[in-house]
Design a protein around this motif. Structure first.
Motif, PDB file in Angstrom:
ATOM      1  N   ARG A   1     -73.062  57.640 -28.105  1.00  0.00           N
ATOM      2  CA  ARG A   1     -73.256  58.118 -27.386  1.00  0.00           C
ATOM      3  C   ARG A   1     -74.389  58.435 -26.156  1.00  0.00           C
ATOM      4  O   ARG A   1     -74.521  58.706 -24.495  1.00  0.00           O
ATOM      5  CB  ARG A   1     -72.166  58.767 -27.107  1.00  0.00           C
ATOM      6  CG  ARG A   1     -70.560  58.630 -27.608  1.00  0.00           C
ATOM      7  CD  ARG A   1     -69.538  59.666 -27.174  1.00  0.00           C
ATOM      8  NE  ARG A   1     -68.438  59.002 -27.998  1.00  0.00           N
ATOM      9  CZ  ARG A   1     -67.547  59.529 -27.873  1.00  0.00           C
ATOM     10  NH1 ARG A   1     -67.416  61.423 -28.077  1.00  0.00           N
ATOM     11  NH2 ARG A   1     -65.764  59.510 -28.405  1.00  0.00           N
ATOM     12  N   ASN A   2     -74.700  59.218 -27.140  1.00  0.00           N
ATOM     13  CA  ASN A   2     -75.924  59.599 -26.540  1.00  0.00           C
ATOM     14  C   ASN A   2     -76.936  58.809 -25.937  1.00  0.00           C
ATOM     15  O   ASN A   2     -78.051  59.212 -24.723  1.00  0.00           O
ATOM     16  CB  ASN A   2     -76.704  60.924 -27.651  1.00  0.00           C
ATOM     17  CG  ASN A   2     -76.168  62.408 -27.172  1.00  0.00           C
ATOM     18  OD1 ASN A   2     -75.075  62.746 -26.528  1.00  0.00           O
ATOM     19  ND2 ASN A   2     -76.207  63.252 -28.823  1.00  0.00           N
TER      20      ASN A   2
ATOM     21  N   ASN B   1     -79.074  59.183 -23.157  1.00  0.00           N
ATOM     22  CA  ASN B   1     -80.793  59.162 -22.620  1.00  0.00           C
ATOM     23  C   ASN B   1     -81.046  57.426 -21.881  1.00  0.00           C
ATOM     24  O   ASN B   1     -81.867  57.841 -21.032  1.00  0.00           O
ATOM     25  CB  ASN B   1     -80.688  59.129 -24.269  1.00  0.00           C
ATOM     26  CG  ASN B   1     -80.715  60.491 -24.469  1.00  0.00           C
ATOM     27  OD1 ASN B   1     -80.035  61.453 -24.013  1.00  0.00           O
ATOM     28  ND2 ASN B   1     -81.204  60.719 -25.677  1.00  0.00           N
TER      29      ASN B   1
ATOM     30  N   THR C   1     -80.103  68.174 -23.459  1.00  0.00           N
ATOM     31  CA  THR C   1     -78.719  68.239 -24.273  1.00  0.00           C
ATOM     32  C   THR C   1     -78.058  67.710 -23.699  1.00  0.00           C
ATOM     33  O   THR C   1     -76.731  68.758 -23.504  1.00  0.00           O
ATOM     34  CB  THR C   1     -78.783  69.842 -24.462  1.00  0.00           C
ATOM     35  OG1 THR C   1     -79.953  71.045 -25.097  1.00  0.00           O
ATOM     36  CG2 THR C   1     -77.868  70.565 -26.058  1.00  0.00           C
ATOM     37  N   PRO C   2     -77.280  66.560 -24.131  1.00  0.00           N
ATOM     38  CA  PRO C   2     -75.873  65.838 -23.755  1.00  0.00           C
ATOM     39  C   PRO C   2     -74.757  66.814 -24.197  1.00  0.00           C
ATOM     40  O   PRO C   2     -74.569  66.523 -25.688  1.00  0.00           O
ATOM     41  CB  PRO C   2     -76.511  64.680 -23.142  1.00  0.00           C
ATOM     42  CG  PRO C   2     -77.697  64.262 -24.295  1.00  0.00           C
ATOM     43  CD  PRO C   2     -77.942  65.925 -24.350  1.00  0.00           C
ATOM     44  N   ARG C   3     -73.783  66.575 -24.239  1.00  0.00           N
ATOM     45  CA  ARG C   3     -72.356  66.960 -24.778  1.00  0.00           C
ATOM     46  C   ARG C   3     -71.217  65.830 -24.017  1.00  0.00           C
ATOM     47  O   ARG C   3     -71.132  65.810 -22.712  1.00  0.00           O
ATOM     48  CB  ARG C   3     -71.821  68.115 -24.671  1.00  0.00           C
ATOM     49  CG  ARG C   3     -70.790  68.337 -25.538  1.00  0.00           C
ATOM     50  CD  ARG C   3     -69.707  69.562 -25.611  1.00  0.00           C
ATOM     51  NE  ARG C   3     -69.256  69.712 -26.435  1.00  0.00           N
ATOM     52  CZ  ARG C   3     -67.624  70.439 -26.311  1.00  0.00           C
ATOM     53  NH1 ARG C   3     -67.953  71.898 -25.982  1.00  0.00           N
ATOM     54  NH2 ARG C   3     -67.049  70.183 -27.795  1.00  0.00           N
ATOM     55  N   CYS C   4     -71.300  64.483 -24.997  1.00  0.00           N
ATOM     56  CA  CYS C   4     -70.344  62.951 -24.480  1.00  0.00           C
ATOM     57  C   CYS C   4     -69.288  63.019 -25.087  1.00  0.00           C
ATOM     58  O   CYS C   4     -69.505  62.963 -26.089  1.00  0.00           O
ATOM     59  CB  CYS C   4     -72.073  61.932 -24.998  1.00  0.00           C
ATOM     60  SG  CYS C   4     -73.048  62.525 -24.360  1.00  0.00           S
TER      61      CYS C   4
END
Length: 104
Positions: free
Chosen positions: A68-69, A73, A87-90
């Protein structure tokens, strides 16, 4: 890392052109992601150097957190290279609904 002044914050953002709005727009316009919800916060005190994101998409179904990241990205490759921290939260739509129900 906060900008020492509002002027410095504006200068950093004007140099990179990256804001929560530009990141959101790029993610929302990607047809493979088709996000349900995107919430991006500038966590650098307004200078545009660090961002945290919650990205909700059913395109994440069946994918690991790493996949997912990498997907996100890849979409934001140019933008991520110009910022200090990303800082992603997917999560999937189903996971997001559970999070909302739990108040997270």
């Amino acid at each position: 890392m906060a900008a020492p002044t509002d002027t410095a914050a504006e200068q950093t953002q004007s140099t990179t052109g990256i804001t929560p709005d530009t990141l959101t727009s790029t993610l929302k316009s990607d047809p493979t992601l088709s996000p349900i919800h995107v919430d991006i916060q500038d966590i650098s005190g307004g200078c545009g150097a660090s961002f945290a994101a919650l990205i909700v998409s059913d395109a994440f179904s069946g994918k690991s957190a790493l996949q997912r990241n990498r997907m996100v990205n890849g979409i934001l490759k140019k933008e991520i290279s110009a910022v200090h921290a990303w800082t992603p939260r997917c999560v999937t739509g189903e996971q997001w609904e559970k999070m909302k129900g739990q108040g997270s």
